[in-house]
Design an enzyme around this catalytic site. Structure first.
Site, PDB file in Angstrom:
ATOM      1  N   PRO A 292       0.551  -1.243  -0.036  1.00 10.12           N
ATOM      2  CA  PRO A 292       0.103  -0.105   0.133  1.00 10.12           C
ATOM      3  C   PRO A 292       0.923   1.182  -0.125  1.00 10.12           C
ATOM      4  CG  PRO A 292      -0.021  -1.063   2.143  1.00 10.12           C
ATOM      5  CD  PRO A 292       0.244  -2.113   1.276  1.00 10.12           C
ATOM      6  N   ASN A 293       0.317   2.151  -0.758  1.00 15.50           N
ATOM      7  CA  ASN A 293       0.873   3.671  -0.907  1.00 15.50           C
ATOM      8  C   ASN A 293       2.102   3.617  -1.662  1.00 15.50           C
ATOM      9  OD1 ASN A 293      -1.159   4.945   0.851  1.00 15.50           O
ATOM     10  ND2 ASN A 293      -0.313   3.578   2.645  1.00 15.50           N
TER      11      ASN A 293
ATOM     12  N   ARG B 296       4.697  11.090  -2.211  1.00 20.29           N
ATOM     13  CA  ARG B 296       4.497  10.912  -0.935  1.00 20.29           C
ATOM     14  C   ARG B 296       5.856  11.039  -0.087  1.00 20.29           C
ATOM     15  NH1 ARG B 296       4.529   4.606   1.198  1.00 20.29           N
ATOM     16  NH2 ARG B 296       3.881   4.827   3.448  1.00 20.29           N
TER      17      ARG B 296
ATOM     18  N   TYR C 188      10.987   9.256   1.198  1.00 23.29           N
ATOM     19  CA  TYR C 188      11.292   7.869   0.473  1.00 23.29           C
ATOM     20  C   TYR C 188      11.806   8.477  -1.194  1.00 23.29           C
ATOM     21  CZ  TYR C 188       7.939   5.947   3.542  1.00 23.29           C
ATOM     22  OH  TYR C 188       7.257   4.928   4.511  1.00 23.29           O
TER      23      TYR C 188
ATOM     24  N   ASN D  24       8.170  -5.451  -0.997  1.00 20.33           N
ATOM     25  CA  ASN D  24       8.011  -4.135   0.164  1.00 20.33           C
ATOM     26  C   ASN D  24       6.370  -4.117   0.436  1.00 20.33           C
ATOM     27  OD1 ASN D  24       7.745  -1.814   1.395  1.00 20.33           O
ATOM     28  ND2 ASN D  24       9.046  -0.807  -0.088  1.00 20.33           N
TER      29      ASN D  24
ATOM     30  N   ALA E 139       3.006  -0.732   4.909  1.00 16.61           N
ATOM     31  CA  ALA E 139       2.552  -0.858   6.281  1.00 16.61           C
ATOM     32  C   ALA E 139       2.199  -2.180   6.599  1.00 16.61           C
ATOM     33  CB  ALA E 139       1.779   0.193   6.502  1.00 16.61           C
TER      34      ALA E 139
ATOM     35  N   HIS F 223       4.182  -4.600   9.182  1.00 14.81           N
ATOM     36  CA  HIS F 223       4.034  -4.310  10.733  1.00 14.81           C
ATOM     37  C   HIS F 223       2.673  -5.097  11.232  1.00 14.81           C
ATOM     38  CE1 HIS F 223       7.264  -1.696   9.428  1.00 14.81           C
ATOM     39  NE2 HIS F 223       6.625  -0.871   8.974  1.00 14.81           N
TER      40      HIS F 223
ATOM     41  N   ASP G   8       1.816 -15.761   6.336  1.00 21.70           N
ATOM     42  CA  ASP G   8       1.231 -17.127   6.232  1.00 21.70           C
ATOM     43  C   ASP G   8       1.431 -17.458   4.584  1.00 21.70           C
ATOM     44  OD1 ASP G   8       0.524 -17.686   8.890  1.00 21.70           O
ATOM     45  OD2 ASP G   8      -1.388 -17.033   8.708  1.00 21.70           O
TER      46      ASP G   8
ATOM     47  N   GLU H  79      13.079  -9.047   1.737  1.00 18.23           N
ATOM     48  CA  GLU H  79      12.014  -8.002   2.107  1.00 18.23           C
ATOM     49  C   GLU H  79      12.895  -6.648   2.114  1.00 18.23           C
ATOM     50  OE1 GLU H  79      11.112  -8.478   6.391  1.00 18.23           O
ATOM     51  OE2 GLU H  79      10.662  -6.587   6.655  1.00 18.23           O
TER      52      GLU H  79
ATOM     53  N   HIS I 197      12.721  -2.617   2.174  1.00 19.09           N
ATOM     54  CA  HIS I 197      12.273  -1.276   2.659  1.00 19.09           C
ATOM     55  C   HIS I 197      13.049  -0.134   1.993  1.00 19.09           C
ATOM     56  CE1 HIS I 197       9.286  -3.071   5.161  1.00 19.09           C
ATOM     57  NE2 HIS I 197      10.231  -4.046   5.689  1.00 19.09           N
ATOM     58  N   ILE I 198      12.321   0.973   1.432  1.00 19.13           N
ATOM     59  CA  ILE I 198      12.993   2.166   0.936  1.00 19.13           C
ATOM     60  C   ILE I 198      13.726   2.817   2.217  1.00 19.13           C
ATOM     61  CG2 ILE I 198      12.955   4.363  -0.133  1.00 19.13           C
ATOM     62  CD1 ILE I 198      10.482   3.003  -1.442  1.00 19.13           C
ATOM     63  N   SER I 199      13.089   3.036   3.254  1.00 15.62           N
ATOM     64  CA  SER I 199      13.625   3.887   4.379  1.00 15.62           C
ATOM     65  C   SER I 199      14.394   2.863   5.486  1.00 15.62           C
ATOM     66  CB  SER I 199      12.334   4.631   4.931  1.00 15.62           C
ATOM     67  OG  SER I 199      11.229   3.645   5.635  1.00 15.62           O
TER      68      SER I 199
ATOM     69  N   ARG J  44      13.025   4.837  12.551  1.00 14.26           N
ATOM     70  CA  ARG J  44      11.894   5.519  12.656  1.00 14.26           C
ATOM     71  C   ARG J  44      10.899   5.089  13.870  1.00 14.26           C
ATOM     72  NH1 ARG J  44       9.001   5.030   6.816  1.00 14.26           N
ATOM     73  NH2 ARG J  44       7.867   6.707   7.784  1.00 14.26           N
TER      74      ARG J  44
ATOM     75  N   ARG K 111       7.512   0.549  13.649  1.00 15.24           N
ATOM     76  CA  ARG K 111       7.837  -0.028  12.492  1.00 15.24           C
ATOM     77  C   ARG K 111       8.982  -0.858  12.688  1.00 15.24           C
ATOM     78  NH1 ARG K 111       5.396   3.399   8.472  1.00 15.24           N
ATOM     79  NH2 ARG K 111       4.977   5.608   9.320  1.00 15.24           N
TER      80      ARG K 111
END
Ligand code: DQA
Length: 149
Positions: free
Chosen positions: A11-12, A19, A24, A75, A78, A81, A88, A99, A101-103, A108, A112
């Site tokens: 998402p996002n 954003r 990001y 990625n 959210a 978390h 599953d 996995e 993540h950009i940040s 943070r 997170r």
């Protein structure tokens, strides 16, 4: 062994570039897909690249990958978390999972710092900006190429 990898975005991430660019960056998801495909070609990997704001769509793509793919770079946004359901689904996938993540999620908010997906991931990338995706593709190629048959 299959040389297909899935690159899944949660998402996002469709808003990448617009954003919170201070977190990001300015690159868009189209830029990320271009970089991913460029590195994948170098290593002879085929890519299915997807983004969704809907948890079930990410799960359906993970299920699809079970039949066809050697690895998944994800990625989960959210959902990282919150989503036992994505964990599953990944646990039902036999290939490699990275996995991404950009940040740097560890720098943070504390919510997170926990990732359900990390319980399954073979590696975790965080804080390398959008460059992290291409690095994950390199790592994925190495994992696939050195896998004991
Ligand atoms: C993110 C980090 C998550 O905490 C956040 O919810 C995102 C993006 C990252 O790429 O840094 O949507 O996964």
């Amino acid at each position: 062994m299959s040389r297909l990898i899935y690159v899944l975005n949660g998402p996002n991430l469709n808003l990448l570039g617009k954003r919170q660019p201070e977190i990001y960056g300015a690159d868009t998801l189209v830029d990320v897909e271009r970089d991913v495909r460029a590195v994948a070609v170098e290593f002879g990997l085929d890519v299915r690249f997807h983004q969704s704001n809907r948890e079930y769509e990410l799960i359906d793509w993970i299920h699809e990958a079970r039949e066809t793919a050697a690895g998944i770079i994800i990625n989960p946004g959210a959902f990282t978390h919150t989503s036992v359901a994505i964990l599953d689904a990944l646990n039902a996938f036999d290939g490699f999972v990275l996995e991404c993540h950009i940040s740097n999620v560890h720098k943070r908010e504390s919510f997170r710092h926990h990732s359900y997906v990390s319980l399954r991931a073979d590696g975790v990338m965080a804080g390398f900006g959008v460059q992290g995706y291409a690095l994950c593709v390199r790592r994925m190629a190495h994992l696939i190429d050195t896998k004991k048959k």
